[in-house]
Motif scaffolding. Structure first.
Motif, PDB file in Angstrom:
ATOM      1  N   LEU A   5    -107.834 -14.575  36.037  1.00  0.00           N
ATOM      2  CA  LEU A   5    -107.661 -13.545  34.884  1.00  0.00           C
ATOM      3  C   LEU A   5    -106.101 -13.886  34.210  1.00  0.00           C
ATOM      4  N   THR A   6    -106.222 -14.338  33.206  1.00  0.00           N
ATOM      5  CA  THR A   6    -104.832 -14.726  32.636  1.00  0.00           C
ATOM      6  C   THR A   6    -104.145 -13.102  31.985  1.00  0.00           C
ATOM      7  N   ALA A   9    -106.001 -12.440  28.837  1.00  0.00           N
ATOM      8  CA  ALA A   9    -107.341 -11.714  29.033  1.00  0.00           C
ATOM      9  C   ALA A   9    -107.164 -10.278  29.426  1.00  0.00           C
ATOM     10  N   ALA A  10    -106.257 -10.294  30.151  1.00  0.00           N
ATOM     11  CA  ALA A  10    -105.785  -8.688  30.854  1.00  0.00           C
ATOM     12  C   ALA A  10    -105.459  -7.842  29.719  1.00  0.00           C
ATOM     13  N   ILE A  11    -104.753  -8.427  28.595  1.00  0.00           N
ATOM     14  CA  ILE A  11    -104.093  -7.469  27.681  1.00  0.00           C
ATOM     15  C   ILE A  11    -105.246  -7.292  26.694  1.00  0.00           C
ATOM     16  N   LEU A  12    -106.242  -8.279  26.626  1.00  0.00           N
ATOM     17  CA  LEU A  12    -107.368  -8.049  25.506  1.00  0.00           C
ATOM     18  C   LEU A  12    -108.260  -6.987  26.293  1.00  0.00           C
TER      19      LEU A  12
END
Length: 137
Positions: A5-6, A9-12
């Motif tokens: 989990l980059t 990706a977490a912000i998205l």
């Protein structure tokens, strides 16, 4: 090795959750309002039918022929010189003059005459009511 989990990706995922949550309440309100509108349209259709029936009834009651027919049928009115006979069939379900709650199949004038007879008789002795005394002069 790359992390699963980059940060992008977490912000998205966080933005998508925020958008979903911000749209959930308005969507629920929209569905509830559509349901209420459908119910109100159905109620309106029933009320319009009722108004149409009442307007037809009003037109019928302004017609002299209809009023005469109702007076003859429901009240047993007659012209002078006419003889009217009321035939009561004990086995018949529909007498036309039944009380709304179905207690009695008597005609209105039979109920009236019976009530006059009942008012004239006393079934139980009345105690505690003194006899009338003349007033002193």
């Amino acid at each position: 090795m790359r992390p699963a989990l980059t940060s992008r990706a977490a912000i998205l995922a966080l933005v998508l959750c925020a958008v979903t949550l911000s749209l959930a309440y308005p969507l629920r309100e929209y569905i509830a309002q559509r349901s209420e509108i459908a119910q109100l349209q159905e109620t309106r259709a029933h009320l319009e039918d009722s108004v149409a029936d009442l307007e037809q009834r009003r037109e019928d009651l302004t017609s002299d022929e209809h009023v005469e027919q109702e007076a003859r049928t429901r009240l047993y009115y007659q012209y002078p010189g006419e003889n009217v006979y009321v035939v009561v069939d004990e086995n018949s379900e529909d007498t036309g003059d039944q009380v709304q709650d179905g207690d009695s199949a008597e005609t209105w004038f039979a109920r009236l005459w019976r009530s006059v007879g009942e008012a004239d008789t006393t079934d139980a002795p009345v105690d505690g009511i003194p006899d009338a005394q003349p007033l002193p002069r």
